[in-house]
Write a protein that holds these residues in place. Sequence first.
Motif, mmCIF file in Angstrom:
data_model
loop_
_atom_site.group_PDB
_atom_site.id
_atom_site.type_symbol
_atom_site.label_atom_id
_atom_site.label_comp_id
_atom_site.label_asym_id
_atom_site.label_seq_id
_atom_site.Cartn_x
_atom_site.Cartn_y
_atom_site.Cartn_z
ATOM 1 N N LYS A 153 3.643 9.893 -50.659
ATOM 2 C CA LYS A 153 2.777 10.962 -50.184
ATOM 3 C C LYS A 153 3.004 11.194 -48.699
ATOM 4 O O LYS A 153 3.126 10.250 -47.923
ATOM 5 N N ARG A 154 3.061 12.434 -48.289
ATOM 6 C CA ARG A 154 3.297 12.774 -46.896
ATOM 7 C C ARG A 154 1.985 12.720 -46.110
ATOM 8 O O ARG A 154 0.950 13.194 -46.576
ATOM 9 N N ALA A 155 2.047 12.169 -44.889
ATOM 10 C CA ALA A 155 0.863 12.101 -44.039
ATOM 11 C C ALA A 155 0.522 13.497 -43.537
ATOM 12 O O ALA A 155 1.385 14.247 -43.098
ATOM 13 N N THR A 156 -0.740 13.859 -43.606
ATOM 14 C CA THR A 156 -1.179 15.170 -43.138
ATOM 15 C C THR A 156 -2.103 15.058 -41.931
ATOM 16 O O THR A 156 -2.467 16.064 -41.350
ATOM 17 N N GLU A 157 -2.478 13.837 -41.578
ATOM 18 C CA GLU A 157 -3.345 13.605 -40.421
ATOM 19 C C GLU A 157 -2.790 12.450 -39.607
ATOM 20 O O GLU A 157 -2.063 11.607 -40.116
ATOM 21 N N ARG A 158 -3.152 12.415 -38.342
ATOM 22 C CA ARG A 158 -2.755 11.295 -37.498
ATOM 23 C C ARG A 158 -3.635 10.089 -37.821
ATOM 24 O O ARG A 158 -4.786 10.255 -38.251
ATOM 25 N N PRO A 159 -3.123 8.891 -37.565
ATOM 26 C CA PRO A 159 -3.959 7.708 -37.782
ATOM 27 C C PRO A 159 -5.201 7.757 -36.889
ATOM 28 O O PRO A 159 -5.197 8.337 -35.812
ATOM 29 N N ARG A 160 -6.275 7.125 -37.329
ATOM 30 C CA ARG A 160 -7.533 7.136 -36.563
ATOM 31 C C ARG A 160 -7.378 6.502 -35.194
ATOM 32 O O ARG A 160 -8.037 6.902 -34.250
ATOM 33 N N THR A 192 -4.245 7.964 -29.982
ATOM 34 C CA THR A 192 -4.789 8.628 -28.796
ATOM 35 C C THR A 192 -3.692 9.486 -28.201
ATOM 36 O O THR A 192 -2.538 9.059 -28.074
ATOM 37 N N LYS A 193 -4.052 10.683 -27.842
ATOM 38 C CA LYS A 193 -3.091 11.642 -27.311
ATOM 39 C C LYS A 193 -2.632 11.192 -25.926
ATOM 40 O O LYS A 193 -3.460 10.868 -25.073
ATOM 41 N N PRO A 194 -1.305 11.154 -25.651
ATOM 42 C CA PRO A 194 -0.820 10.798 -24.315
ATOM 43 C C PRO A 194 -1.335 11.777 -23.265
ATOM 44 O O PRO A 194 -1.573 12.950 -23.554
#
Length: 52
Positions: free
Chosen positions: A3-10, A13-15
């Motif tokens: 299955k392809r990931a559709t969300e970022r891991p919890r 954190t954005k650089p």
Amino acid sequence: MTKRATERPRKFTKPAHWSNDPVPAPRPPDNPERLSPTRYGDWVKDGIAIDF
């Protein structure tokens, strides 16, 4: 099939250097009469055309 990931891991954190600003518009060429070496493949060094 995996299955392809559709969300970022919890934990993600954005650089700090990432932004949501739009991409800047391209600059006009410095000398429009001169051919682009990236387009035509010829690079000039000391008056001699070279190709990698």
